[in-house]
Scaffold this motif. Structure first.
Motif, PDB file in Angstrom:
ATOM      1  N   LEU A 184       0.819  -1.213   0.000  1.00 37.04           N
ATOM      2  CA  LEU A 184       0.000   0.000   0.000  1.00 37.04           C
ATOM      3  C   LEU A 184       0.851   1.261   0.000  1.00 37.04           C
ATOM      4  O   LEU A 184       0.374   2.332  -0.361  1.00 37.04           O
ATOM      5  CB  LEU A 184      -0.914   0.024   1.233  1.00 37.04           C
ATOM      6  N   ALA A 185       2.099   1.153   0.429  1.00 34.97           N
ATOM      7  CA  ALA A 185       2.953   2.315   0.665  1.00 34.97           C
ATOM      8  C   ALA A 185       3.665   2.774  -0.592  1.00 34.97           C
ATOM      9  O   ALA A 185       4.047   1.975  -1.437  1.00 34.97           O
ATOM     10  CB  ALA A 185       3.975   1.984   1.742  1.00 34.97           C
ATOM     11  N   GLY A 186       3.861   4.066  -0.663  1.00 38.25           N
ATOM     12  CA  GLY A 186       4.727   4.671  -1.666  1.00 38.25           C
ATOM     13  C   GLY A 186       5.838   5.394  -0.934  1.00 38.25           C
ATOM     14  O   GLY A 186       5.936   5.307   0.294  1.00 38.25           O
ATOM     15  N   PRO A 187       6.686   6.127  -1.644  1.00 39.16           N
ATOM     16  CA  PRO A 187       7.728   6.907  -0.965  1.00 39.16           C
ATOM     17  C   PRO A 187       7.084   7.893   0.016  1.00 39.16           C
ATOM     18  O   PRO A 187       6.066   8.496  -0.283  1.00 39.16           O
ATOM     19  CB  PRO A 187       8.432   7.641  -2.102  1.00 39.16           C
ATOM     20  N   VAL A 220      -4.601   0.654  13.136  1.00 33.28           N
ATOM     21  CA  VAL A 220      -5.465   1.087  12.044  1.00 33.28           C
ATOM     22  C   VAL A 220      -4.569   1.601  10.933  1.00 33.28           C
ATOM     23  O   VAL A 220      -3.696   2.447  11.172  1.00 33.28           O
ATOM     24  CB  VAL A 220      -6.450   2.183  12.502  1.00 33.28           C
ATOM     25  N   ILE A 221      -4.785   1.086   9.733  1.00 36.01           N
ATOM     26  CA  ILE A 221      -3.941   1.449   8.588  1.00 36.01           C
ATOM     27  C   ILE A 221      -4.810   2.062   7.503  1.00 36.01           C
ATOM     28  O   ILE A 221      -5.851   1.504   7.133  1.00 36.01           O
ATOM     29  CB  ILE A 221      -3.197   0.212   8.056  1.00 36.01           C
ATOM     30  N   ASP A 222      -4.385   3.202   6.988  1.00 35.19           N
ATOM     31  CA  ASP A 222      -5.087   3.855   5.885  1.00 35.19           C
ATOM     32  C   ASP A 222      -4.804   3.044   4.622  1.00 35.19           C
ATOM     33  O   ASP A 222      -3.654   2.890   4.222  1.00 35.19           O
ATOM     34  CB  ASP A 222      -4.586   5.291   5.737  1.00 35.19           C
ATOM     35  N   ARG A 223      -5.862   2.523   4.004  1.00 34.39           N
ATOM     36  CA  ARG A 223      -5.655   1.645   2.846  1.00 34.39           C
ATOM     37  C   ARG A 223      -5.208   2.398   1.594  1.00 34.39           C
ATOM     38  O   ARG A 223      -4.763   1.776   0.633  1.00 34.39           O
ATOM     39  CB  ARG A 223      -6.881   0.776   2.574  1.00 34.39           C
ATOM     40  N   THR A 224      -5.283   3.742   1.588  1.00 35.48           N
ATOM     41  CA  THR A 224      -4.816   4.489   0.415  1.00 35.48           C
ATOM     42  C   THR A 224      -3.341   4.864   0.505  1.00 35.48           C
ATOM     43  O   THR A 224      -2.704   5.079  -0.518  1.00 35.48           O
ATOM     44  CB  THR A 224      -5.652   5.770   0.204  1.00 35.48           C
ATOM     45  N   THR A 225      -2.797   4.938   1.742  1.00 35.83           N
ATOM     46  CA  THR A 225      -1.401   5.351   1.900  1.00 35.83           C
ATOM     47  C   THR A 225      -0.516   4.284   2.546  1.00 35.83           C
ATOM     48  O   THR A 225       0.702   4.391   2.487  1.00 35.83           O
ATOM     49  CB  THR A 225      -1.297   6.615   2.782  1.00 35.83           C
ATOM     50  N   GLY A 226      -1.141   3.322   3.228  1.00 40.89           N
ATOM     51  CA  GLY A 226      -0.365   2.328   3.961  1.00 40.89           C
ATOM     52  C   GLY A 226       0.186   2.834   5.278  1.00 40.89           C
ATOM     53  O   GLY A 226       0.984   2.167   5.925  1.00 40.89           O
ATOM     54  N   ILE A 227      -0.249   4.021   5.717  1.00 41.80           N
ATOM     55  CA  ILE A 227       0.219   4.609   6.971  1.00 41.80           C
ATOM     56  C   ILE A 227      -0.649   4.111   8.123  1.00 41.80           C
ATOM     57  O   ILE A 227      -1.871   4.076   8.021  1.00 41.80           O
ATOM     58  CB  ILE A 227       0.163   6.151   6.896  1.00 41.80           C
ATOM     59  N   ALA A 228      -0.004   3.745   9.233  1.00 42.90           N
ATOM     60  CA  ALA A 228      -0.738   3.399  10.446  1.00 42.90           C
ATOM     61  C   ALA A 228      -1.164   4.709  11.109  1.00 42.90           C
ATOM     62  O   ALA A 228      -0.325   5.503  11.525  1.00 42.90           O
ATOM     63  CB  ALA A 228       0.122   2.573  11.391  1.00 42.90           C
ATOM     64  N   THR A 229      -2.463   4.951  11.179  1.00 43.82           N
ATOM     65  CA  THR A 229      -2.965   6.198  11.757  1.00 43.82           C
ATOM     66  C   THR A 229      -3.244   6.068  13.246  1.00 43.82           C
ATOM     67  O   THR A 229      -3.378   7.071  13.943  1.00 43.82           O
ATOM     68  CB  THR A 229      -4.236   6.659  11.038  1.00 43.82           C
ATOM     69  N   LYS A 230      -3.345   4.835  13.738  1.00 44.57           N
ATOM     70  CA  LYS A 230      -3.577   4.597  15.162  1.00 44.57           C
ATOM     71  C   LYS A 230      -2.949   3.266  15.538  1.00 44.57           C
ATOM     72  O   LYS A 230      -3.060   2.290  14.799  1.00 44.57           O
ATOM     73  CB  LYS A 230      -5.074   4.555  15.437  1.00 44.57           C
ATOM     74  N   ARG A 231      -2.282   3.257  16.694  1.00 45.39           N
ATOM     75  CA  ARG A 231      -1.721   2.010  17.220  1.00 45.39           C
ATOM     76  C   ARG A 231      -1.971   1.972  18.714  1.00 45.39           C
ATOM     77  O   ARG A 231      -1.614   2.909  19.437  1.00 45.39           O
ATOM     78  CB  ARG A 231      -0.225   1.924  16.944  1.00 45.39           C
ATOM     79  N   ILE A 232      -2.591   0.910  19.169  1.00 48.35           N
ATOM     80  CA  ILE A 232      -2.909   0.769  20.579  1.00 48.35           C
ATOM     81  C   ILE A 232      -2.229  -0.486  21.104  1.00 48.35           C
ATOM     82  O   ILE A 232      -2.474  -1.591  20.616  1.00 48.35           O
ATOM     83  CB  ILE A 232      -4.435   0.668  20.818  1.00 48.35           C
ATOM     84  N   GLU A 233      -1.335  -0.294  22.067  1.00 49.47           N
ATOM     85  CA  GLU A 233      -0.682  -1.386  22.774  1.00 49.47           C
ATOM     86  C   GLU A 233      -1.268  -1.428  24.175  1.00 49.47           C
ATOM     87  O   GLU A 233      -2.084  -0.578  24.529  1.00 49.47           O
ATOM     88  CB  GLU A 233       0.821  -1.140  22.866  1.00 49.47           C
TER      89      GLU A 233
END
Length: 187
Positions: A22-25, A139-152
């Motif tokens: 999903l990721a680009g530069p 939570v990962i944005d499917r258009t950019t491949g960026i994790a927008t939220k991470r809960i540990e």
């Protein structure tokens, strides 16, 4: 993508590769919030992956940076290190497959469920290799491949504003507006 079903260990590489695809530069400016036992912390950073450079400011006033193969975390002496290895967890959100949660060892987490949520997001649930009751979500944005939220279990990170970086090198504002209410999810 292997959506809406329980994943087994043989699916780990496929899920990781689907997320990586999903990721680009990466060239972004980002504002975010993290929360842990010490409280709520804000941060702001910019990153330019093709140039292998980044800079981040924290609400504590600390300024961290990476340039020309050298990282400076504002404590201790700057030292040479690989670009990806230099990334603190806030920046690593832009490269979610680089977190140590992909089942390489039994002490790591592994993906057990991948779900579509909202209009543009994927919810990935991870389970600890030796204790299935220990879970994390991302939570990962499917258009950019960026994790927008991470809960540990003791820490959370939310990226609030993500903007494409223009050609100039930004100056990061060190003034942060107080977080006064719950941060609403935008899936």
């Amino acid at each position: 993508m292997l959506l809406n079903r329980v994943l087994d260990p043989m699916d780990d590489d496929r899920v990781r590769s689907d997320i990586a695809a999903l990721a680009g530069p990466r060239a972004f400016q980002v504002d975010g919030v993290s929360q842990d036992r010490q409280g709520i912390h804000q941060f702001r950073f910019w990153v330019n992956e093709p140039a292998a450079v980044w800079e981040m400011v924290l609400d504590s006033g600390a300024r961290w940076s990476y340039s020309e193969g050298v990282v400076d975390y504002a404590h201790g002496a700057p030292h040479p290190i690989d670009f990806i290895a230099s990334l603190p967890s806030q920046l690593r959100m832009l490269w979610p497959t680089e977190f140590l949660i992909w089942g390489a060892r039994s002490t790591h987490f592994r993906p057990v469920l991948l779900q579509s949520v909202g209009q543009r997001s994927l919810l990935l649930t991870f389970e600890h290799g030796e204790d299935p009751a220990m879970r994390q979500t991302m939570v990962i944005d499917r258009t950019t491949g960026i994790a927008t939220k991470r809960i540990e279990y003791e820490h959370g990170i939310i990226l609030r504003n993500i903007a494409a970086l223009d050609a100039s090198t930004p100056t990061l504002d060190t003034v942060f507006e107080p977080v006064t209410e719950w941060i609403r999810a935008k899936y």
